[in-house]
Motif scaffolding. Structure first.
Motif, PDB file in Angstrom:
ATOM      1  N   THR A  36      27.518   0.555   0.744  1.00 35.04           N
ATOM      2  CA  THR A  36      28.575   0.331   0.364  1.00 35.04           C
ATOM      3  C   THR A  36      29.254   0.342  -0.893  1.00 35.04           C
ATOM      4  OG1 THR A  36      28.506  -1.146   2.655  1.00 35.04           O
ATOM      5  CG2 THR A  36      30.655  -1.663   1.934  1.00 35.04           C
ATOM      6  N   PRO A  37      30.252   0.944  -1.042  1.00 32.75           N
ATOM      7  CA  PRO A  37      30.745   0.675  -2.876  1.00 32.75           C
ATOM      8  C   PRO A  37      31.460  -0.614  -3.082  1.00 32.75           C
ATOM      9  CG  PRO A  37      31.032   2.805  -1.962  1.00 32.75           C
ATOM     10  CD  PRO A  37      30.479   1.979  -0.788  1.00 32.75           C
ATOM     11  N   GLN A  38      31.092  -1.641  -3.841  1.00 28.81           N
ATOM     12  CA  GLN A  38      31.748  -2.136  -4.518  1.00 28.81           C
ATOM     13  C   GLN A  38      33.567  -2.018  -4.329  1.00 28.81           C
ATOM     14  OE1 GLN A  38      31.131  -5.587  -5.092  1.00 28.81           O
ATOM     15  NE2 GLN A  38      29.402  -4.894  -4.625  1.00 28.81           N
ATOM     16  N   LYS A  39      33.804  -1.015  -4.754  1.00 23.96           N
ATOM     17  CA  LYS A  39      35.158  -0.745  -4.681  1.00 23.96           C
ATOM     18  C   LYS A  39      36.056  -1.275  -3.962  1.00 23.96           C
ATOM     19  CE  LYS A  39      34.403   2.587  -8.307  1.00 23.96           C
ATOM     20  NZ  LYS A  39      34.678   4.134  -9.004  1.00 23.96           N
ATOM     21  N   ILE A  40      35.371  -0.646  -2.108  1.00 21.93           N
ATOM     22  CA  ILE A  40      35.438  -1.407  -0.774  1.00 21.93           C
ATOM     23  C   ILE A  40      35.666  -2.615  -0.811  1.00 21.93           C
ATOM     24  CG2 ILE A  40      35.159  -0.641   1.525  1.00 21.93           C
ATOM     25  CD1 ILE A  40      34.223   2.162   0.385  1.00 21.93           C
ATOM     26  N   ILE A  41      34.840  -3.201  -0.992  1.00 17.24           N
ATOM     27  CA  ILE A  41      34.306  -4.724  -1.162  1.00 17.24           C
ATOM     28  C   ILE A  41      35.180  -5.726  -1.218  1.00 17.24           C
ATOM     29  CG2 ILE A  41      32.967  -6.897  -0.855  1.00 17.24           C
ATOM     30  CD1 ILE A  41      31.675  -5.016   1.088  1.00 17.24           C
ATOM     31  N   TYR A 113      36.505  10.914  13.628  1.00 13.04           N
ATOM     32  CA  TYR A 113      36.883  10.435  12.430  1.00 13.04           C
ATOM     33  C   TYR A 113      36.100  11.292  11.125  1.00 13.04           C
ATOM     34  CZ  TYR A 113      38.553   7.196  15.648  1.00 13.04           C
ATOM     35  OH  TYR A 113      38.784   6.351  16.469  1.00 13.04           O
ATOM     36  N   GLU A 114      36.656  11.039   9.804  1.00 15.32           N
ATOM     37  CA  GLU A 114      35.912  11.553   8.353  1.00 15.32           C
ATOM     38  C   GLU A 114      36.835  10.315   7.662  1.00 15.32           C
ATOM     39  OE1 GLU A 114      36.904  15.603   7.933  1.00 15.32           O
ATOM     40  OE2 GLU A 114      35.342  16.212   9.691  1.00 15.32           O
ATOM     41  N   ILE A 115      36.048  10.660   6.815  1.00 20.23           N
ATOM     42  CA  ILE A 115      36.643  10.123   5.202  1.00 20.23           C
ATOM     43  C   ILE A 115      37.220  10.528   4.065  1.00 20.23           C
ATOM     44  CG2 ILE A 115      35.812   8.620   3.950  1.00 20.23           C
ATOM     45  CD1 ILE A 115      35.917   6.196   5.651  1.00 20.23           C
ATOM     46  N   ASN A 116      38.207  10.236   4.065  1.00 20.55           N
ATOM     47  CA  ASN A 116      39.162  10.466   2.930  1.00 20.55           C
ATOM     48  C   ASN A 116      38.475  10.583   1.479  1.00 20.55           C
ATOM     49  OD1 ASN A 116      40.898  11.899   4.713  1.00 20.55           O
ATOM     50  ND2 ASN A 116      42.541   9.796   3.984  1.00 20.55           N
ATOM     51  N   ASN A 117      38.964  11.242   0.426  1.00 25.81           N
ATOM     52  CA  ASN A 117      38.646  11.547  -0.920  1.00 25.81           C
ATOM     53  C   ASN A 117      38.810  10.241  -1.477  1.00 25.81           C
ATOM     54  OD1 ASN A 117      37.674  11.877  -3.574  1.00 25.81           O
ATOM     55  ND2 ASN A 117      38.722  13.857  -3.973  1.00 25.81           N
ATOM     56  N   LEU A 118      37.886   9.184  -1.734  1.00 31.62           N
ATOM     57  CA  LEU A 118      38.816   8.019  -1.902  1.00 31.62           C
ATOM     58  C   LEU A 118      38.654   7.780  -3.619  1.00 31.62           C
ATOM     59  CD1 LEU A 118      35.605   6.068  -0.153  1.00 31.62           C
ATOM     60  CD2 LEU A 118      38.523   6.121   0.288  1.00 31.62           C
ATOM     61  N   TYR A 119      38.449   8.419  -4.495  1.00 29.40           N
ATOM     62  CA  TYR A 119      39.264   8.953  -5.560  1.00 29.40           C
ATOM     63  C   TYR A 119      40.332   8.541  -5.549  1.00 29.40           C
ATOM     64  CZ  TYR A 119      33.812  10.347  -6.317  1.00 29.40           C
ATOM     65  OH  TYR A 119      32.312  10.506  -6.823  1.00 29.40           O
ATOM     66  N   TYR A 120      41.026   9.944  -5.004  1.00 30.98           N
ATOM     67  CA  TYR A 120      42.994  10.030  -5.527  1.00 30.98           C
ATOM     68  C   TYR A 120      43.333   8.973  -3.904  1.00 30.98           C
ATOM     69  CZ  TYR A 120      43.165  14.154  -8.109  1.00 30.98           C
ATOM     70  OH  TYR A 120      42.804  14.478  -8.970  1.00 30.98           O
ATOM     71  N   ASN A 121      42.006   7.069  -3.488  1.00 32.26           N
ATOM     72  CA  ASN A 121      42.917   6.377  -3.261  1.00 32.26           C
ATOM     73  C   ASN A 121      44.306   5.769  -3.740  1.00 32.26           C
ATOM     74  OD1 ASN A 121      43.209   3.687  -1.256  1.00 32.26           O
ATOM     75  ND2 ASN A 121      42.838   5.177   0.522  1.00 32.26           N
ATOM     76  N   TYR A 123      45.709   2.531  -2.946  1.00 32.44           N
ATOM     77  CA  TYR A 123      44.974   1.283  -3.123  1.00 32.44           C
ATOM     78  C   TYR A 123      43.243   1.304  -4.058  1.00 32.44           C
ATOM     79  CZ  TYR A 123      47.811   0.803   0.585  1.00 32.44           C
ATOM     80  OH  TYR A 123      49.125  -0.105   1.271  1.00 32.44           O
ATOM     81  N   ILE A 124      42.240   2.066  -4.092  1.00 28.82           N
ATOM     82  CA  ILE A 124      41.631   1.867  -4.427  1.00 28.82           C
ATOM     83  C   ILE A 124      41.623   2.410  -6.419  1.00 28.82           C
ATOM     84  CG2 ILE A 124      39.281   2.955  -5.493  1.00 28.82           C
ATOM     85  CD1 ILE A 124      39.225   1.921  -2.536  1.00 28.82           C
ATOM     86  N   ILE A 125      42.705   2.688  -6.421  1.00 27.14           N
ATOM     87  CA  ILE A 125      42.867   3.388  -8.209  1.00 27.14           C
ATOM     88  C   ILE A 125      43.632   1.571  -8.690  1.00 27.14           C
ATOM     89  CG2 ILE A 125      44.547   4.701  -9.645  1.00 27.14           C
ATOM     90  CD1 ILE A 125      43.954   6.925  -7.811  1.00 27.14           C
ATOM     91  N   MET A 126      44.352   1.169  -7.907  1.00 25.45           N
ATOM     92  CA  MET A 126      45.062   0.385  -8.299  1.00 25.45           C
ATOM     93  C   MET A 126      43.728  -0.859  -7.889  1.00 25.45           C
ATOM     94  SD  MET A 126      48.485   1.004  -9.376  1.00 25.45           S
ATOM     95  CE  MET A 126      48.429  -0.741 -10.005  1.00 25.45           C
ATOM     96  N   SER A 127      43.233  -1.125  -7.703  1.00 25.49           N
ATOM     97  CA  SER A 127      42.451  -2.240  -7.219  1.00 25.49           C
ATOM     98  C   SER A 127      41.395  -2.001  -8.316  1.00 25.49           C
ATOM     99  CB  SER A 127      41.879  -2.850  -5.913  1.00 25.49           C
ATOM    100  OG  SER A 127      40.914  -3.540  -5.852  1.00 25.49           O
ATOM    101  N   GLU A 128      40.548  -1.415  -8.395  1.00 23.31           N
ATOM    102  CA  GLU A 128      40.292  -1.065  -9.563  1.00 23.31           C
ATOM    103  C   GLU A 128      40.728  -1.515 -11.211  1.00 23.31           C
ATOM    104  OE1 GLU A 128      36.437  -1.085  -9.456  1.00 23.31           O
ATOM    105  OE2 GLU A 128      37.368  -1.704  -7.509  1.00 23.31           O
ATOM    106  N   PHE A 129      41.576  -0.740 -11.389  1.00 18.01           N
ATOM    107  CA  PHE A 129      42.181  -0.983 -12.718  1.00 18.01           C
ATOM    108  C   PHE A 129      42.798  -2.909 -12.148  1.00 18.01           C
ATOM    109  CE2 PHE A 129      46.100  -0.534 -15.557  1.00 18.01           C
ATOM    110  CZ  PHE A 129      44.978   0.077 -16.671  1.00 18.01           C
ATOM    111  N   THR A 130      43.023  -2.992 -11.588  1.00 20.27           N
ATOM    112  CA  THR A 130      43.332  -4.783 -10.954  1.00 20.27           C
ATOM    113  C   THR A 130      42.628  -5.494 -12.231  1.00 20.27           C
ATOM    114  OG1 THR A 130      45.406  -4.044  -9.436  1.00 20.27           O
ATOM    115  CG2 THR A 130      44.195  -6.827 -10.109  1.00 20.27           C
TER     116      THR A 130
END
Length: 366
Positions: A36-41, A113-121, A123-130
């Protein structure tokens, strides 16, 4: 199995052994595990249930990249009798761009079910930059800034109450929606610069201190070093500036320089300096005035950085080229100032204190 976690081996190794063990835990129905990537946690605006359900879907997918558990089975694994919350959570994950599915795609008629490309998500982008911005502030101001004030201020921005999400006050949500509408903005320094400026402004006000980090240099240097194939747009403001206003734009230039509002004592000092230096200032040539203004923007490394003045004016690339080639930047500075003499007095205490020193040095040399 070594049951003394992290005694002589890494915790990751022990967790893998724990997940596979059938000896200490006599009866287990599954011996797998999921990375599980920390980026999701640590992703902001993902609820705890959304995170757990997303991780559970990942555990089903394995090497195939897809899964088709039923709503009932997902609810059972999360300890829920009703499937209503599972359906709502799946719908939310889909709306937020984390998953997609095809109805009736499994062998038993369940969703595929499939997972989308998280590199362009977004929510992930804004959270990680925060998290990145906060890490940079902590690296520089650890022990000087209150952690409680820092964290609570940021959370007030990123974790809005449900009834405030997507409102005009929800700046964080505006950035997320912007990245959904303009996916290529993920590769734009302007998106990150404006957001970092917004965060910094609110942190400075809450902590009553200045944050002396040049986000423009920080972010553009990062892009140029790590993503040289991306052409940075210095000349025109991108659409995000129509949606979110840089909070510093409405502040006196002194706030941009010292990172805080002026108090009564500051203003009194400012007025005294203005009165004392007024006659001396108007004796200076325009070139000397421009050089004095430039001196105010000399950074910690000793380099003059006019970028706070030039962003969005169309002169950034011309200025960068002049600085890199040793050219004259004063004509560029003059282009963005209607009246250099007037602007000099708008600089506030910082500019006038530096001006005072420059004039003293000038007079002592004559």
């Amino acid at each position: 199995m070594n049951t003394d976690f992290a005694k002589n081996t890494s915790i990751a190794y022990e967790l893998v052994n724990f997940s596979r063990d059938k000896e200490q835990l006599k009866m287990v129905s599954n011996t797998g595990f999921v990375i599980t990537p920390q980026k999701i946690i640590r992703c902001f605006r993902l609820s705890d249930t959304e995170k757990v359900l997303l991780i559970d879907l990942l555990s089903y997918m394995g090497a195939t990249g897809y899964a088709f558990p039923s709503h009932g089975h997902l609810a059972f694994r999360l300890g829920k009798k009703s499937t209503a919350s599972i359906k709502n959570t799946l719908a939310s994950l889909k709306e937020k761009g984390f998953i997609r599915w095809v109805t009736g795609g499994g062998d038993l008629g369940t969703n595929h079910y499939e997972i989308n490309n998280l590199y362009y998500n977004p929510y992930i982008i804004m959270s990680e930059f925060t998290h990145y911005v906060i890490d940079q502030i902590l690296d520089k101001y650890r022990g000087k800034i209150s952690y409680d004030i820092l964290y609570s201020t940021v959370l007030d921005i990123v974790q809005k109450p449900q009834n405030s999400i997507n409102s005009e006050e929800d700046v964080y949500g505006i950035f997320i929606n912007y990245l959904f509408e303009y996916p290529n903005a993920r590769d734009s320094y302007q998106t990150y610069y404006l957001y970092a400026s917004t965060l910094t402004y609110h942190i400075e006000r809450a902590a009553n201190m200045g944050i002396n980090i040049s986000w423009f240099d920080h972010i553009t240097d990062h892009f140029e070093k790590n993503f040289p194939h991306i052409k940075l747009n210095y000349e025109t403001e991108e659409p995000i500036y129509q949606m979110v206003k840089n909070p510093y734009d409405d502040q006196p230039i002194v706030v941009k320089l010292v990172g805080r509002e002026l108090n009564d004592e500051d203003y009194e000092q400012w007025r005294e300096y203005r009165q004392q230096l007024k006659e001396e200032v108007y004796k200076l040539t325009e070139e000397e005035v421009l050089k004095t203004i430039a001196e105010v923007f000399r950074d910690e490394t000793g380099e003059i950085d006019l970028s706070p003045l030039l962003v969005g004016t169309g002169y950034v690339s011309e200025y960068v080229e002049a600085m890199e080639t040793g050219g004259d930047y004063l004509p560029i500075l003059k282009k963005v100032l209607d009246d250099p003499y007037k602007f000099l007095f708008l600089l506030g205490v910082v500019g006038l204190v530096k001006l005072d020193q420059i004039l003293k040095n000038k007079n002592s040399n004559e």
